[in-house]
Design a protein around this motif. Structure first.
Motif, PDB file in Angstrom:
ATOM      1  N   GLY A 254      56.796  12.648  17.158  1.00 48.49           N
ATOM      2  CA  GLY A 254      57.829  13.680  17.117  1.00 48.49           C
ATOM      3  C   GLY A 254      58.843  13.530  18.236  1.00 48.49           C
ATOM      4  O   GLY A 254      60.053  13.658  18.027  1.00 48.49           O
ATOM      5  N   VAL A 255      58.363  13.232  19.430  1.00 45.46           N
ATOM      6  CA  VAL A 255      59.255  13.098  20.588  1.00 45.46           C
ATOM      7  C   VAL A 255      60.120  11.847  20.452  1.00 45.46           C
ATOM      8  O   VAL A 255      61.340  11.899  20.650  1.00 45.46           O
ATOM      9  CB  VAL A 255      58.453  13.091  21.913  1.00 45.46           C
ATOM     10  CG1 VAL A 255      59.357  12.776  23.097  1.00 45.46           C
ATOM     11  CG2 VAL A 255      57.750  14.436  22.113  1.00 45.46           C
ATOM     12  N   PHE A 256      59.519  10.718  20.108  1.00 39.15           N
ATOM     13  CA  PHE A 256      60.296   9.478  19.976  1.00 39.15           C
ATOM     14  C   PHE A 256      61.316   9.561  18.843  1.00 39.15           C
ATOM     15  O   PHE A 256      62.432   9.069  18.977  1.00 39.15           O
ATOM     16  CB  PHE A 256      59.379   8.271  19.758  1.00 39.15           C
ATOM     17  CG  PHE A 256      58.680   7.795  20.998  1.00 39.15           C
ATOM     18  CD1 PHE A 256      59.372   7.525  22.170  1.00 39.15           C
ATOM     19  CD2 PHE A 256      57.310   7.596  20.993  1.00 39.15           C
ATOM     20  CE1 PHE A 256      58.724   7.068  23.307  1.00 39.15           C
ATOM     21  CE2 PHE A 256      56.643   7.134  22.117  1.00 39.15           C
ATOM     22  CZ  PHE A 256      57.346   6.877  23.283  1.00 39.15           C
ATOM     23  N   VAL A 257      60.942  10.159  17.727  1.00 39.67           N
ATOM     24  CA  VAL A 257      61.877  10.285  16.605  1.00 39.67           C
ATOM     25  C   VAL A 257      63.049  11.175  17.000  1.00 39.67           C
ATOM     26  O   VAL A 257      64.201  10.882  16.707  1.00 39.67           O
ATOM     27  CB  VAL A 257      61.157  10.814  15.341  1.00 39.67           C
ATOM     28  CG1 VAL A 257      62.147  11.292  14.294  1.00 39.67           C
ATOM     29  CG2 VAL A 257      60.256   9.735  14.768  1.00 39.67           C
TER      30      VAL A 257
ATOM     31  N   ALA B 194      62.965   9.739  25.719  1.00 34.24           N
ATOM     32  CA  ALA B 194      61.645  10.367  25.666  1.00 34.24           C
ATOM     33  C   ALA B 194      60.931  10.177  27.007  1.00 34.24           C
ATOM     34  O   ALA B 194      61.002   9.115  27.615  1.00 34.24           O
ATOM     35  CB  ALA B 194      60.809   9.754  24.548  1.00 34.24           C
ATOM     36  N   ALA B 195      60.246  11.218  27.433  1.00 30.62           N
ATOM     37  CA  ALA B 195      59.491  11.152  28.684  1.00 30.62           C
ATOM     38  C   ALA B 195      58.012  11.410  28.397  1.00 30.62           C
ATOM     39  O   ALA B 195      57.685  12.197  27.504  1.00 30.62           O
ATOM     40  CB  ALA B 195      60.022  12.181  29.677  1.00 30.62           C
ATOM     41  N   MET B 196      57.160  10.770  29.152  1.00 33.78           N
ATOM     42  CA  MET B 196      55.729  10.996  28.993  1.00 33.78           C
ATOM     43  C   MET B 196      55.393  12.463  29.251  1.00 33.78           C
ATOM     44  O   MET B 196      54.482  13.007  28.637  1.00 33.78           O
ATOM     45  CB  MET B 196      54.935  10.075  29.922  1.00 33.78           C
ATOM     46  CG  MET B 196      55.050   8.594  29.556  1.00 33.78           C
ATOM     47  SD  MET B 196      54.344   8.187  27.943  1.00 33.78           S
ATOM     48  CE  MET B 196      52.689   7.728  28.432  1.00 33.78           C
ATOM     49  N   ASP B 197      56.137  13.114  30.137  1.00 32.05           N
ATOM     50  CA  ASP B 197      55.950  14.547  30.377  1.00 32.05           C
ATOM     51  C   ASP B 197      56.164  15.343  29.089  1.00 32.05           C
ATOM     52  O   ASP B 197      55.406  16.259  28.788  1.00 32.05           O
ATOM     53  CB  ASP B 197      56.921  15.068  31.443  1.00 32.05           C
ATOM     54  CG  ASP B 197      56.543  14.636  32.845  1.00 32.05           C
ATOM     55  OD1 ASP B 197      55.336  14.561  33.133  1.00 32.05           O
ATOM     56  OD2 ASP B 197      57.464  14.384  33.649  1.00 32.05           O
ATOM     57  N   ASP B 198      57.221  14.992  28.344  1.00 25.37           N
ATOM     58  CA  ASP B 198      57.523  15.680  27.080  1.00 25.37           C
ATOM     59  C   ASP B 198      56.395  15.493  26.075  1.00 25.37           C
ATOM     60  O   ASP B 198      56.015  16.426  25.367  1.00 25.37           O
ATOM     61  CB  ASP B 198      58.830  15.158  26.465  1.00 25.37           C
ATOM     62  CG  ASP B 198      60.040  15.404  27.338  1.00 25.37           C
ATOM     63  OD1 ASP B 198      60.018  16.360  28.150  1.00 25.37           O
ATOM     64  OD2 ASP B 198      61.013  14.629  27.219  1.00 25.37           O
ATOM     65  N   ILE B 199      55.886  14.282  26.002  1.00 24.81           N
ATOM     66  CA  ILE B 199      54.820  13.968  25.046  1.00 24.81           C
ATOM     67  C   ILE B 199      53.541  14.709  25.417  1.00 24.81           C
ATOM     68  O   ILE B 199      52.892  15.313  24.563  1.00 24.81           O
ATOM     69  CB  ILE B 199      54.597  12.443  24.968  1.00 24.81           C
ATOM     70  CG1 ILE B 199      55.855  11.770  24.392  1.00 24.81           C
ATOM     71  CG2 ILE B 199      53.362  12.112  24.134  1.00 24.81           C
ATOM     72  CD1 ILE B 199      55.916  10.274  24.594  1.00 24.81           C
TER      73      ILE B 199
ATOM     74  N   GLU C  53      58.815  13.519   6.170  1.00 30.17           N
ATOM     75  CA  GLU C  53      59.278  14.448   7.199  1.00 30.17           C
ATOM     76  C   GLU C  53      58.960  13.980   8.610  1.00 30.17           C
ATOM     77  O   GLU C  53      59.581  14.436   9.568  1.00 30.17           O
ATOM     78  CB  GLU C  53      58.665  15.830   6.970  1.00 30.17           C
ATOM     79  CG  GLU C  53      59.212  16.534   5.757  1.00 30.17           C
ATOM     80  CD  GLU C  53      58.638  17.927   5.582  1.00 30.17           C
ATOM     81  OE1 GLU C  53      58.113  18.497   6.558  1.00 30.17           O
ATOM     82  OE2 GLU C  53      58.726  18.442   4.464  1.00 30.17           O
ATOM     83  N   THR C  54      58.005  13.074   8.770  1.00 29.97           N
ATOM     84  CA  THR C  54      57.641  12.613  10.114  1.00 29.97           C
ATOM     85  C   THR C  54      58.755  11.818  10.768  1.00 29.97           C
ATOM     86  O   THR C  54      58.844  11.769  11.990  1.00 29.97           O
ATOM     87  CB  THR C  54      56.383  11.735  10.096  1.00 29.97           C
ATOM     88  OG1 THR C  54      56.674  10.511   9.411  1.00 29.97           O
ATOM     89  CG2 THR C  54      55.202  12.454   9.473  1.00 29.97           C
ATOM     90  N   GLY C  55      59.583  11.160   9.958  1.00 27.10           N
ATOM     91  CA  GLY C  55      60.646  10.335  10.501  1.00 27.10           C
ATOM     92  C   GLY C  55      60.150   9.021  11.078  1.00 27.10           C
ATOM     93  O   GLY C  55      60.880   8.342  11.808  1.00 27.10           O
ATOM     94  N   ALA C  56      58.914   8.629  10.754  1.00 29.25           N
ATOM     95  CA  ALA C  56      58.331   7.400  11.312  1.00 29.25           C
ATOM     96  C   ALA C  56      59.188   6.173  11.012  1.00 29.25           C
ATOM     97  O   ALA C  56      59.198   5.219  11.791  1.00 29.25           O
ATOM     98  CB  ALA C  56      56.913   7.205  10.788  1.00 29.25           C
TER      99      ALA C  56
END
Length: 132
Positions: free
Chosen positions: A33-36, A43-48, A113-116
């Motif tokens: 979700g964060v990377f997409v 993207a930050a590891m903190d966000d993930i 919907e995942t956007g993968a």
């Protein structure tokens, strides 16, 4: 890159211990979700970690770095489209139906919907040999 807000964007509450396999799946789902939504560089590891509802050390126990996490997601995403297309091609011996099934599998993947698909087809990390 901006995508509509959905349930996938919600942050998980911090919880108890999960078995390693389940925790890894949770981290991958949150990272996707964060990377997409943000792309690799933003993207930050903190966000993930926050989205997964875990501490950053827990995230680093499973993935030594952001690139390792991204590559695991990329592998999973590539495996999904390849497996789905293989299954579609093996679903019948009629070539016209096989082509239709393979095209449907591809469009289902892109329309998910995942956007993968963005990790595979729209990566902002194409200078990285492992991503190429």
């Amino acid at each position: 890159m901006s995508t509509p807000t959905s349930d996938v964007d919600e942050v998980r509450p911090r919880g108890g211990r999960l078995p390693r396999r389940e925790r890894r799946a949770q981290l991958l789902e949150s990272a996707l979700g964060v990377f997409v939504r943000q792309g690799y560089h933003a993207a930050a590891m903190d966000d993930i970690a926050e989205k997964a509802g875990v501490s950053k050390p827990v995230l680093y126990q499973h993935f030594p770095g952001k690139l390792d996490l991204y590559l695991a997601l990329l592998d999973t995403s590539c495996d999904a489209i390849i497996d789905n297309c293989r299954q579609a091609l093996l679903s019948t011996h009629d070539n016209k139906q096989r082509v239709g099934a393979a095209i449907a599998a591809f469009y289902d993947y892109v329309g998910s919907e995942t956007g993968a698909f963005r990790l595979v087809f729209e990566s902002d990390l194409t200078n990285e040999p492992a991503v190429r």
